[in-house]
Design an enzyme around this catalytic site. Structure first.
Site, PDB file in Angstrom:
ATOM      1  N   GLY A 205      38.264  39.659  35.826  1.00 26.94           N
ATOM      2  CA  GLY A 205      39.003  39.783  36.997  1.00 26.94           C
ATOM      3  C   GLY A 205      38.914  40.455  38.420  1.00 26.94           C
ATOM      4  O   GLY A 205      37.503  40.867  38.389  1.00 26.94           O
ATOM      5  N   ASN A 206      38.932  39.759  39.135  1.00 23.81           N
ATOM      6  CA  ASN A 206      38.265  40.300  40.618  1.00 23.81           C
ATOM      7  C   ASN A 206      40.056  40.818  41.778  1.00 23.81           C
ATOM      8  O   ASN A 206      41.326  40.645  40.848  1.00 23.81           O
ATOM      9  CB  ASN A 206      38.168  40.135  41.573  1.00 23.81           C
ATOM     10  CG  ASN A 206      38.497  38.294  42.390  1.00 23.81           C
ATOM     11  OD1 ASN A 206      39.061  38.483  42.467  1.00 23.81           O
ATOM     12  ND2 ASN A 206      37.547  37.405  41.045  1.00 23.81           N
ATOM     13  N   ARG A 207      39.859  41.844  42.704  1.00 16.28           N
ATOM     14  CA  ARG A 207      41.267  42.263  42.842  1.00 16.28           C
ATOM     15  C   ARG A 207      41.723  41.172  43.682  1.00 16.28           C
ATOM     16  O   ARG A 207      42.873  41.699  44.523  1.00 16.28           O
ATOM     17  CB  ARG A 207      41.340  43.455  43.600  1.00 16.28           C
ATOM     18  CG  ARG A 207      41.101  44.435  43.225  1.00 16.28           C
ATOM     19  CD  ARG A 207      40.597  46.098  44.367  1.00 16.28           C
ATOM     20  NE  ARG A 207      39.500  46.737  43.042  1.00 16.28           N
ATOM     21  CZ  ARG A 207      40.419  48.385  42.443  1.00 16.28           C
ATOM     22  NH1 ARG A 207      41.007  47.817  41.894  1.00 16.28           N
ATOM     23  NH2 ARG A 207      39.487  48.543  41.629  1.00 16.28           N
TER      24      ARG A 207
END
Ligand code: CTP
Length: 397
Positions: A205-207
């Site tokens: 995923g990412n932030r």
């Protein structure tokens, strides 16, 4: 602003003297103004001045002369609640739901949008406690007018001056003028991260939190648009009940949901941080720890914005985002062309307070023909206003 119902809440700061001009200007522009004052405000400016200017009784306590000033009724009556000046104490009380005077009681009962114009000395303004409280209010959807820079009552120079009455009136005028501006328009917003599963418990995923895209969806909805928000996994959600939220998890799901809605839309804003690649295989059982290293084969996810850019009709407007760490302008311009956007919103991770996991953002908008507009660091809600204003130029042509 003819007939608009505005509550003007005044708290105890020397800037309260400017509230008289503010009240006068609001009344002059046609608004119906109800003034509320804290006890401290009355030490700086007389309620009589404000009641004369607003042509209404001023309320300065929850109970007056054995009658109950109905804060619930007032909170429901207003179209907009402006707190000007908003002192550090009043901001703190609003942020924490402390309801010990008429101003904060009405704030807690208000269903209308609320806007604060802070006023205090520079160190009080910069103090972590104040900034935390401001963040809490912004998170709750309260709008904040920027503080001015200049000489303060203490004699010091710095940030903390209340916005000028003319600026506050201009804000209110823009606020009401943009209401229902996008009525009849259908707009798609993609927002948030995507989670690409490796197995039932892990993902790539990412932030991204989705905060920027959600703020855009809320602002477009406030302007009367029919908003479809395709939202990746996040705990945040739009404040507006009118935003239709389609929750998705993976890039493929986001692509499918977008493809479905896009053809009927007048515009689309692609703010999602879609994972560029996903694991080729997602294990059905939890992957067990085995060797010293492991390899995961990734395959490209569909580029949602680029795919919609290919099928878009001449009447459809598409807007992209570019979050860059280097060669920002060049990269953003390439994406503008490649994905067939009408304009692109650039934020650089080099700018403090911009990008993921922040309540603020600093953007540039790049239009075709190399027209570039640079904006100041603002709350994401205020950035959403700028993006909606830019969209208006295309959508209401
Ligand atoms: N975008 C999208 N689908 C993807 C990747 C990106 O819709 N699979 C959209 C984003 O929502 C954004 C724009 O394309 O509006 C640019 O996203 P970005 O991640 O910056 O671009 P990429 O093309 O993925 O380029 P790179 O990651 O190599 O910088």
């Amino acid at each position: 602003m003819q007939g608009k119902k505005i509550i003007l809440g005044i708290s105890g700061s020397i800037a309260a003297y400017k509230a008289a001009t503010l009240c006068r200007l609001l009344v002059k522009s046609g608004a119906d103004v109800q003034v509320l004052m804290t006890e401290n405000a009355a030490s700086f400016i007389s309620p009589l001045t404000l009641s004369t200017l607003s042509k209404k009784n001023v309320f300065s306590s929850v109970v007056s002369e054995s009658a109950w000033n109905n804060h619930v009724e007032l909170g429901l009556w207003a179209d907009l609640f402006i707190v000007a000046p908003a002192t550090a104490t009043t901001i703190a009380k609003m942020a924490h739901g402390i309801c010990d005077n008429i101003l904060t009681a009405v704030y807690l009962s208000a269903r209308c949008p609320v806007c604060i114009a802070p006023a205090m000395d520079l160190d009080m303004w910069k103090h972590k406690a104040t900034q935390r409280n401001i963040s809490l209010l912004l998170e709750s959807g309260v709008m904040q007018l920027p503080v001015g820079y200049g000489e303060l009552a203490s004699g010091l120079y710095g940030e903390g001056r209340m916005a000028e009455p003319e600026e506050i009136v201009a804000f209110a005028e823009h606020f009401f003028a943009s209401e229902n501006q996008f009525k009849g328009k259908k707009i798609l917003v993609t927002a948030g991260p995507t989670h690409e599963p490796l197995d039932p418990v892990r993902f790539i995923g990412n932030r991204s939190t989705g905060k920027m895209g959600i703020a855009i969806a809320d602002e477009l909805s406030r302007r009367g648009a029919e908003v479809n928000l395709v939202l990746g996994p996040t705990d945040l959600q739009p404040k507006s009940k009118n935003v239709r939220t389609i929750k998705v998890s993976t890039g493929l799901e986001m692509y499918d949901a977008t493809k479905e809605v896009f053809p009927e839309c007048d515009a689309a804003i692609f703010s999602a941080a879609v994972a560029d690649y996903r694991p080729l295989y997602a294990a059905t059982c939890k992957i067990k720890k085995e060797g010293e290293s492991m390899e995961v084969q990734l395959v490209k996810n569909p580029d949602i914005a680029a795919a919609m850019g290919k099928i878009k009709k001449p009447s459809q407007i598409t807007v992209g985002f570019a979050l860059e760490t280097d060669q920002e302008l060049e990269n953003a311009k390439t994406k503008l062309e490649k994905k067939n956007f009408d304009f692109i919103v650039l934020n650089s991770l080099k700018d403090e307070g911009a990008g993921f996991q922040s309540d603020t953002n600093k953007i540039s908008i790049i239009h075709r023909g190399n027209k570039i507009e640079n904006y100041q660091l603002k709350s994401k809600e205020n950035v959403a206003v700028d993006i909606a204003d830019a969209l208006k130029l295309y959508l209401l042509k």
